[in-house]
Scaffold this motif. Structure first.
Motif, PDB file in Angstrom:
ATOM      1  N   SER A   1     -85.077  85.321   4.931  1.00  0.00           N
ATOM      2  CA  SER A   1     -84.183  84.358   4.279  1.00  0.00           C
ATOM      3  C   SER A   1     -85.003  83.161   3.810  1.00  0.00           C
ATOM      4  N   ILE A   2     -84.439  82.402   2.898  1.00  0.00           N
ATOM      5  CA  ILE A   2     -85.121  81.214   2.381  1.00  0.00           C
ATOM      6  C   ILE A   2     -85.388  80.217   3.511  1.00  0.00           C
ATOM      7  N   GLU A   3     -84.485  80.126   4.454  1.00  0.00           N
ATOM      8  CA  GLU A   3     -84.687  79.200   5.589  1.00  0.00           C
ATOM      9  C   GLU A   3     -85.827  79.667   6.482  1.00  0.00           C
TER      10      GLU A   3
ATOM     11  N   LYS B   1     -93.295  75.155   6.894  1.00  0.00           N
ATOM     12  CA  LYS B   1     -93.394  73.922   7.678  1.00  0.00           C
ATOM     13  C   LYS B   1     -94.304  74.104   8.883  1.00  0.00           C
ATOM     14  N   ARG B   2     -94.254  75.276   9.522  1.00  0.00           N
ATOM     15  CA  ARG B   2     -95.170  75.552  10.643  1.00  0.00           C
ATOM     16  C   ARG B   2     -96.620  75.536  10.151  1.00  0.00           C
ATOM     17  N   GLN B   3     -96.846  76.090   8.963  1.00  0.00           N
ATOM     18  CA  GLN B   3     -98.196  76.067   8.382  1.00  0.00           C
ATOM     19  C   GLN B   3     -98.654  74.636   8.130  1.00  0.00           C
ATOM     20  N   VAL B   4     -97.756  73.794   7.648  1.00  0.00           N
ATOM     21  CA  VAL B   4     -98.082  72.384   7.408  1.00  0.00           C
ATOM     22  C   VAL B   4     -98.438  71.700   8.733  1.00  0.00           C
TER      23      VAL B   4
ATOM     24  N   LYS C   1     -93.153  68.375   4.388  1.00  0.00           N
ATOM     25  CA  LYS C   1     -91.946  69.008   4.931  1.00  0.00           C
ATOM     26  C   LYS C   1     -90.717  68.654   4.086  1.00  0.00           C
ATOM     27  N   ALA C   2     -90.644  67.405   3.611  1.00  0.00           N
ATOM     28  CA  ALA C   2     -89.534  67.008   2.745  1.00  0.00           C
ATOM     29  C   ALA C   2     -89.603  67.752   1.411  1.00  0.00           C
ATOM     30  N   ALA C   3     -90.810  67.911   0.874  1.00  0.00           N
ATOM     31  CA  ALA C   3     -90.980  68.636  -0.394  1.00  0.00           C
ATOM     32  C   ALA C   3     -90.635  70.113  -0.227  1.00  0.00           C
ATOM     33  N   ILE C   4     -90.964  70.680   0.911  1.00  0.00           N
ATOM     34  CA  ILE C   4     -90.626  72.090   1.185  1.00  0.00           C
ATOM     35  C   ILE C   4     -89.115  72.269   1.218  1.00  0.00           C
ATOM     36  N   ASP C   5     -88.409  71.289   1.775  1.00  0.00           N
ATOM     37  CA  ASP C   5     -86.947  71.365   1.809  1.00  0.00           C
ATOM     38  C   ASP C   5     -86.349  71.397   0.406  1.00  0.00           C
ATOM     39  N   LYS C   6     -87.045  70.770  -0.561  1.00  0.00           N
ATOM     40  CA  LYS C   6     -86.529  70.698  -1.934  1.00  0.00           C
ATOM     41  C   LYS C   6     -87.128  71.752  -2.859  1.00  0.00           C
ATOM     42  N   ALA C   7     -88.190  72.411  -2.438  1.00  0.00           N
ATOM     43  CA  ALA C   7     -88.925  73.336  -3.309  1.00  0.00           C
ATOM     44  C   ALA C   7     -88.071  74.547  -3.676  1.00  0.00           C
ATOM     45  N   THR C   8     -88.197  74.957  -4.930  1.00  0.00           N
ATOM     46  CA  THR C   8     -87.518  76.173  -5.373  1.00  0.00           C
ATOM     47  C   THR C   8     -88.482  77.359  -5.386  1.00  0.00           C
ATOM     48  N   ASP C   9     -89.796  77.094  -5.429  1.00  0.00           N
ATOM     49  CA  ASP C   9     -90.812  78.153  -5.411  1.00  0.00           C
ATOM     50  C   ASP C   9     -91.699  77.951  -4.189  1.00  0.00           C
TER      51      ASP C   9
END
Length: 152
Positions: free
Chosen positions: A36-38, A45-48, A127-135
């Motif tokens: 899933s996308i989540e 985020k874990r990678q970050v 992490k904030a950018a990942i929450d908004k990322a579409t790709d």
């Protein structure tokens, strides 16, 4: 799931979302992710966070010298900063030899504090950018971090 195609150009033009690759015989494939996308966001985020944790120990620059920032090194610098002795013959990450004075150890600890805050800020921004990322596959977690010796 893996989609097999006869060439890399068809893989890129296929419209299938995933990671393209090339086999030794020149044929191409696209590996898709069934999570899933989540789940993908959580993994990114874990990678970050793993990258953040590694950056904490990849050196800090003070003046023209690069100093170690391992936990053991930080303990040493705190001890030197609170004492009154100089420590000649200290090797830096960039193979220079310096004398560590209590004042220099204090500067190193200050630089570590500034760098730690910058690394934390970069992590939170990612992490904030990942929450908004579409790709999420195209999102690069390796940009936007403060400089460390290993990255240099």
């Amino acid at each position: 799931m893996i989609y097999k195609l006869d060439c890399l150009a068809k893989a890129y033009a296929s419209g299938i979302k995933g990671v393209p690759g090339v086999n030794l015989d020149g044929s191409a494939y696209i590996e898709t992710d069934d999570r899933s996308i989540e789940e993908i966001r959580d993994e990114k985020k874990r990678q970050v966070e793993e990258l953040r944790d590694s950056l904490y120990e990849q050196g800090v620059k003070v003046d023209t010298y690069w100093f170690q920032t391992s936990l053991w090194s930080k303990i040493n610098f705190m001890g030197i900063a609170s004492g009154s002795k100089n420590y000649p013959g200290w090797k830096t990450l960039d193979k220079q030899t310096v004398t560590i004075t209590p004042a220099m150890a204090g500067q190193i600890m200050d630089a570590i504090g500034v760098q730690t805050a910058a690394i934390h800020t970069a992590c939170e921004a990612h992490k904030a950018a990942i929450d908004k990322a579409t790709d999420l596959y195209g999102y690069d977690i390796n940009t936007g971090w403060p400089e460390t010796f290993v990255q240099k």
